[in-house]
Write an enzyme that holds these catalytic residues in place. Sequence first.
Site, PDB file in Angstrom:
ATOM      1  N   LYS A  29       0.827  -1.203   0.000  1.00  0.00           N
ATOM      2  CA  LYS A  29       0.000   0.000   0.000  1.00  0.00           C
ATOM      3  C   LYS A  29       0.861   1.252   0.000  1.00  0.00           C
ATOM      4  O   LYS A  29       0.663   2.166  -0.801  1.00  0.00           O
ATOM      5  CB  LYS A  29      -0.906  -0.043   1.240  1.00  0.00           C
ATOM      6  CG  LYS A  29      -2.007   0.967   1.218  1.00  0.00           C
ATOM      7  CD  LYS A  29      -2.914   0.833   2.433  1.00  0.00           C
ATOM      8  CE  LYS A  29      -3.642  -0.487   2.461  1.00  0.00           C
ATOM      9  NZ  LYS A  29      -4.562  -0.635   3.591  1.00  0.00           N
ATOM     10  N   ARG A 100      -3.314   2.957   8.754  1.00  0.00           N
ATOM     11  CA  ARG A 100      -3.634   1.649   8.162  1.00  0.00           C
ATOM     12  C   ARG A 100      -2.380   0.808   8.089  1.00  0.00           C
ATOM     13  O   ARG A 100      -1.281   1.311   7.931  1.00  0.00           O
ATOM     14  CB  ARG A 100      -4.109   1.793   6.719  1.00  0.00           C
ATOM     15  CG  ARG A 100      -5.372   2.554   6.529  1.00  0.00           C
ATOM     16  CD  ARG A 100      -5.505   2.841   5.039  1.00  0.00           C
ATOM     17  NE  ARG A 100      -6.410   3.932   4.794  1.00  0.00           N
ATOM     18  CZ  ARG A 100      -7.681   3.777   4.409  1.00  0.00           C
ATOM     19  NH1 ARG A 100      -8.174   2.589   4.239  1.00  0.00           N
ATOM     20  NH2 ARG A 100      -8.442   4.819   4.209  1.00  0.00           N
ATOM     21  N   GLY A 109      -8.516  -7.368   4.779  1.00  0.00           N
ATOM     22  CA  GLY A 109      -9.268  -7.574   6.011  1.00  0.00           C
ATOM     23  C   GLY A 109      -8.445  -8.112   7.155  1.00  0.00           C
ATOM     24  O   GLY A 109      -8.963  -8.330   8.242  1.00  0.00           O
ATOM     25  N   MET A 111      -5.615  -6.809   8.580  1.00  0.00           N
ATOM     26  CA  MET A 111      -5.006  -5.884   9.509  1.00  0.00           C
ATOM     27  C   MET A 111      -5.998  -4.751   9.776  1.00  0.00           C
ATOM     28  O   MET A 111      -6.968  -4.582   9.074  1.00  0.00           O
ATOM     29  CB  MET A 111      -3.722  -5.331   8.901  1.00  0.00           C
ATOM     30  CG  MET A 111      -2.842  -6.401   8.321  1.00  0.00           C
ATOM     31  SD  MET A 111      -2.076  -7.440   9.566  1.00  0.00           S
ATOM     32  CE  MET A 111      -0.890  -6.302  10.157  1.00  0.00           C
ATOM     33  N   ARG A 373      -3.736  -1.319  -6.096  1.00  0.00           N
ATOM     34  CA  ARG A 373      -2.910  -2.531  -6.007  1.00  0.00           C
ATOM     35  C   ARG A 373      -3.338  -3.469  -7.118  1.00  0.00           C
ATOM     36  O   ARG A 373      -4.446  -3.320  -7.664  1.00  0.00           O
ATOM     37  CB  ARG A 373      -3.085  -3.210  -4.648  1.00  0.00           C
ATOM     38  CG  ARG A 373      -4.513  -3.582  -4.363  1.00  0.00           C
ATOM     39  CD  ARG A 373      -4.676  -4.138  -2.963  1.00  0.00           C
ATOM     40  NE  ARG A 373      -6.091  -4.273  -2.646  1.00  0.00           N
ATOM     41  CZ  ARG A 373      -6.580  -4.481  -1.445  1.00  0.00           C
ATOM     42  NH1 ARG A 373      -5.780  -4.580  -0.420  1.00  0.00           N
ATOM     43  NH2 ARG A 373      -7.868  -4.604  -1.249  1.00  0.00           N
ATOM     44  N   HIS A 491     -16.419  -8.326   2.399  1.00  0.00           N
ATOM     45  CA  HIS A 491     -15.351  -9.204   2.898  1.00  0.00           C
ATOM     46  C   HIS A 491     -15.506 -10.607   2.321  1.00  0.00           C
ATOM     47  O   HIS A 491     -14.553 -11.201   1.798  1.00  0.00           O
ATOM     48  CB  HIS A 491     -15.404  -9.257   4.432  1.00  0.00           C
ATOM     49  CG  HIS A 491     -14.391 -10.171   5.024  1.00  0.00           C
ATOM     50  ND1 HIS A 491     -14.680 -11.480   5.327  1.00  0.00           N
ATOM     51  CD2 HIS A 491     -13.087  -9.989   5.313  1.00  0.00           C
ATOM     52  CE1 HIS A 491     -13.587 -12.051   5.796  1.00  0.00           C
ATOM     53  NE2 HIS A 491     -12.606 -11.166   5.815  1.00  0.00           N
ATOM     54  N   GLU A 780      12.843 -45.371  -6.299  1.00  0.00           N
ATOM     55  CA  GLU A 780      12.048 -44.911  -5.147  1.00  0.00           C
ATOM     56  C   GLU A 780      12.585 -45.426  -3.826  1.00  0.00           C
ATOM     57  O   GLU A 780      12.000 -45.174  -2.785  1.00  0.00           O
ATOM     58  CB  GLU A 780      10.568 -45.257  -5.327  1.00  0.00           C
ATOM     59  CG  GLU A 780      10.277 -46.716  -5.610  1.00  0.00           C
ATOM     60  CD  GLU A 780       8.790 -46.998  -5.826  1.00  0.00           C
ATOM     61  OE1 GLU A 780       7.948 -46.186  -5.446  1.00  0.00           O
ATOM     62  OE2 GLU A 780       8.488 -48.077  -6.374  1.00  0.00           O
ATOM     63  N   SER A 799      11.825 -43.858 -13.470  1.00  0.00           N
ATOM     64  CA  SER A 799      10.768 -42.946 -13.047  1.00  0.00           C
ATOM     65  C   SER A 799      10.877 -42.819 -11.538  1.00  0.00           C
ATOM     66  O   SER A 799      10.795 -43.820 -10.823  1.00  0.00           O
ATOM     67  CB  SER A 799       9.392 -43.482 -13.443  1.00  0.00           C
ATOM     68  OG  SER A 799       8.405 -42.628 -12.934  1.00  0.00           O
ATOM     69  N   GLY A 801       9.841 -42.500  -7.991  1.00  0.00           N
ATOM     70  CA  GLY A 801       8.648 -42.634  -7.153  1.00  0.00           C
ATOM     71  C   GLY A 801       8.889 -41.734  -5.959  1.00  0.00           C
ATOM     72  O   GLY A 801       9.375 -42.161  -4.916  1.00  0.00           O
ATOM     73  N   ASP A 804       7.507 -42.673  -2.304  1.00  0.00           N
ATOM     74  CA  ASP A 804       8.286 -43.618  -1.503  1.00  0.00           C
ATOM     75  C   ASP A 804       9.678 -43.084  -1.214  1.00  0.00           C
ATOM     76  O   ASP A 804      10.223 -43.296  -0.134  1.00  0.00           O
ATOM     77  CB  ASP A 804       8.367 -44.982  -2.206  1.00  0.00           C
ATOM     78  CG  ASP A 804       7.167 -45.847  -1.845  1.00  0.00           C
ATOM     79  OD1 ASP A 804       6.878 -45.964  -0.637  1.00  0.00           O
ATOM     80  OD2 ASP A 804       6.513 -46.384  -2.760  1.00  0.00           O
ATOM     81  N   CYS A 866       6.842 -39.813 -11.033  1.00  0.00           N
ATOM     82  CA  CYS A 866       5.406 -40.123 -11.037  1.00  0.00           C
ATOM     83  C   CYS A 866       4.796 -40.052  -9.642  1.00  0.00           C
ATOM     84  O   CYS A 866       3.665 -40.445  -9.443  1.00  0.00           O
ATOM     85  CB  CYS A 866       5.139 -41.469 -11.693  1.00  0.00           C
ATOM     86  SG  CYS A 866       5.939 -42.831 -10.850  1.00  0.00           S
ATOM     87  N   TYR A 886      10.238 -35.704 -18.175  1.00  0.00           N
ATOM     88  CA  TYR A 886       8.801 -35.451 -17.978  1.00  0.00           C
ATOM     89  C   TYR A 886       8.432 -35.541 -16.501  1.00  0.00           C
ATOM     90  O   TYR A 886       9.200 -36.070 -15.692  1.00  0.00           O
ATOM     91  CB  TYR A 886       7.951 -36.460 -18.777  1.00  0.00           C
ATOM     92  CG  TYR A 886       8.025 -37.875 -18.242  1.00  0.00           C
ATOM     93  CD1 TYR A 886       7.173 -38.298 -17.228  1.00  0.00           C
ATOM     94  CD2 TYR A 886       8.963 -38.777 -18.735  1.00  0.00           C
ATOM     95  CE1 TYR A 886       7.261 -39.582 -16.721  1.00  0.00           C
ATOM     96  CE2 TYR A 886       9.048 -40.068 -18.239  1.00  0.00           C
ATOM     97  CZ  TYR A 886       8.191 -40.461 -17.208  1.00  0.00           C
ATOM     98  OH  TYR A 886       8.277 -41.712 -16.695  1.00  0.00           O
TER      99      TYR A 886
HETATM  100  C1  PEP Z   1       5.766 -43.250  -5.512  1.00  0.00           C
HETATM  101  O1  PEP Z   1       6.202 -43.949  -4.594  1.00  0.00           O
HETATM  102  O2  PEP Z   1       6.070 -42.067  -5.680  1.00  0.00           O
HETATM  103  C2  PEP Z   1       4.847 -43.834  -6.497  1.00  0.00           C
HETATM  104  C3  PEP Z   1       4.460 -43.154  -7.547  1.00  0.00           C
HETATM  105  O3  PEP Z   1       4.335 -45.053  -6.214  1.00  0.00           O
HETATM  106  P1  PEP Z   1       3.162 -45.307  -5.176  1.00  0.00           P
HETATM  107  O4  PEP Z   1       2.633 -43.986  -4.757  1.00  0.00           O
HETATM  108  O5  PEP Z   1       2.182 -46.140  -5.873  1.00  0.00           O
HETATM  109  O6  PEP Z   1       3.894 -46.027  -4.077  1.00  0.00           O
HETATM  110 MG    MG Z   2       5.978 -46.092  -4.733  1.00  0.00          MG
END
Ligand code: PEP
Ligand code: MG
Length: 908
Positions: A29, A100, A109, A111, A373, A491, A780, A799, A801, A804, A866, A886
Amino acid sequence: MVTTQKYVYFFGNSRTDGGADMKNLLGGKGANLAEMCRLGIAVPPGFTISTEACTRFTESGRDALTELIRAEVQQGVAFAEKEMGKQFGNAADPLLLSVRSGARASMPGMMDTILNLGLNDEAVLGLATKSNNERFAWDSYRRFIQMYGDVVMGLKPLSKEEHDPFEIIIDALKEKKGVRLDTDLDAQDLKELVHRFKALIRARLGCDFPNDPWEQLWGAIWAVFESWNNDRAQVYRELNDIPQSWGTAVNVQAMVFGNLGDHSATGVAFSRDAGTGEDLFNGEFLVNAQGEDVVAGIRTPQQVSLIGSRRWAELALVSEADRASHFPSLEELMPDIYAQLLHFETTLENHFKDMQDIEFTIQEGKLWMLQTRNGKRTGAAMVRIAMEMLKQGMIDEKAALQRVAPDRLDELLHPIFDPKALAAAQPIARGLPASPGAATGQIVFFADEAENWVKNGKAVILVRQETSPEDLRGMSVAKGILTARGGMTSHAAVVARGMGKCCVSGAGAVHVDMKARSMRIGSTDYAEGDWISLNGSTGEVYLGKIATKDAELSGDFGALMALTDKYKRLDIRANADSPEDAKVARGFGAAGIGLCRTEHMFFEGDRILAVREMILADNEAGRRQALTKLLPIQRGDFEGLFREMHGLPVIIRLLDPPLHEFLPHDDANQRLMANELRVPLAKIKLRVEELHEFNPMMGHRGCRLGISYPEITEMQTRAVLEAALNVRAEGSHVKAEIMVPLVGTVREYNAQAEVIRRTAAAVFAERGESIDYLLGTMIETPRGALIADSIATQAEFFSFGSNDLTQMTLGFSRDDAGKFLPDYIKRSIYEHDPFQTIDQKGVGLLVQMAVQKGRSARPDLEIGVCGEHGGDPASVAFFHRAGLDYVSCSPYRVPIARLSAAQAAIND
Ligand code: PEP
Ligand code: MG
């Protein structure tokens, strides 16, 4: 102690110390007030006490801070006096001040604000004479006492059912006089209110209201600094990730008055629509009122523009004649002022290149700007404003992508009311479409109770007369918010939009009886616990539950998503276990499936029986027999996925969870299972006992299952490859990837890889044709990450995990950490929940190392993630920097990940 540090920064016509680039020091402000002065916009003069002073205050307390800044504050007041040609504390013609708060990030709202500071028993008379308006003077004084009594002196309602004690006094006087509106009270009445307010303060607090303006000023400054640490500010910071250490600035500014009669007014406005993003100047104002009246929702505000006014009238069921005579727009009422306001608004939007949220006051025909703002907005408005500003040439593509907070896309991805269900629904009331979305839930009238209900697994709609900052926690857990009073800038409306929460405000037909815990609409009462539904995009309130339907990518949202592809380097895949999930993911632009958890397929329909039969089998032959039943079902599942993904890569993971998860643990279901499978109950109970593990997450799961029971791996491999061949035969491309879970040693991986390769060879020989597939592993376990180079000599892809990997690296059970993690986060032991946002220093280090080691052994190694982190913006940025190919996340987070990946690439 002698110090030369500067804590106070002036702003005004003749001198301005700060600017928009000084937000950290002056708060949002303060910095923007200074910037407006620099742009030549009329701003009441004053000064900002810096956030560093707040830090000193928190460290060393009131007295030490006061000593440190006393001289500068006195000079600041002298500056405002000079600019306005009035004196602070002068009884004949007093300079009045507003005080203010203003933190770095705007905290609506949160402060506290004090207006009309400097009034006392003598100055009120001077003000009356000088303004030639006795009523105005006494109204200002009673407002000041009311605000100061509440905010600085702490005079609050005694219980949650009690109204504001000052408002109770006002209502009592209005009732005695037989009038309805505050504006119906005359000078004598207001004098009486001042008298009663002071008596209330004396009776409740045992001290007098301070008559000395300087005592008032210091009390207000301290109160602002103290309010940085109050409960509601802390809740807001928690919800919005604002560090405690930032502190707030204090803005002390000359008062201007919107309540000096019919040529005075006050209002708030947005340069574009904060709900929909439409490029339409809009806002609300009240004639003869002070700023708080607009947000407090006590009087029905009028619209700034004519077009806005007409739209409002349509929604509020007000006829054009009624509108024009009772609720005319500012454009109609004060056309010159409106033109000036429009000019200021355009100047500010062009200068800041973003949608502006402004506050203004008109004092006897002169327009003053009190604040500007970057406006808070819904997710939908964020997208539309960014894309329209891009089209209008105000910002470039990168800026447009940066303008949208990835998490806010969530609001556009969530279901809307199913049009068919909506057509059949019964509307019971209509309010303002304060914050879009669809919400269905049970009525609850108190915010704290909303929290309890939600803890017990219920969906609630918080219904209030109007909301206040105290209701924040309840609002944040409710599905939607309905208020009886308040406009589009009340509000409830502002906070709900900030939270991306569905809200209908100002539904005038709703009469809330908090004591009876019911609301009346027409002649019908609705009790706590009754189901209602809200459409925050139309303002409609419906009886009962209404079915919802999925959202889709189109218009500006689609264009924004297309733009992400131009900048991002990461691919975004989805975690999907069914063709339906895969379809949603494709619709949102997923470039493949990063994880199909095959176990999820095992629970559907009759297949769980075959799974259980396999688990109960006494030997390999028995298991194989049960697996023969599962094979065609799995094959069908995979065919569905491959078809849906049209040649995009699909990673299928071998069975992962411990087998006990597939057996019932309660007696009734065990009996049912015994009947269905025609086996003795005792056998089931024995097997459940045998499978019991003290720490199942570290037990017989992942590739360990496939090593004990290679026939399961064989069946799954066969199902994947036969499905791939079948779908290819239909003319589709298929890219299958088979993934081994929970690998910690190369031999584990090789043991599974041998089974998979052998089975593949058998399938291809039987079919007389083959298909390319990738064979890889999850990383993982920490050991898997540590020896990633050896694993990569064998595996064709990794990949991570990250679920885990987090669990095992931190030693925090995924299933139990919820008990202590909130304490850890509150105490900043971990800054974020490490299961949501990747722990970059620990788990992240393992990821970086495994990427580097893996690629050193196999330069073209495909690497992704993943775990849940694949859909978290901060984690996506980390994975981008770590060089992954990815991220894979749940289908509904795909757009969020796409945008996060684009932002990460732009920030590189
Ligand atoms: C993980 O462990 O990140 C994973 C994708 O496998 P899950 O969640 O099925 O154990
Ligand atoms: Mg896992």
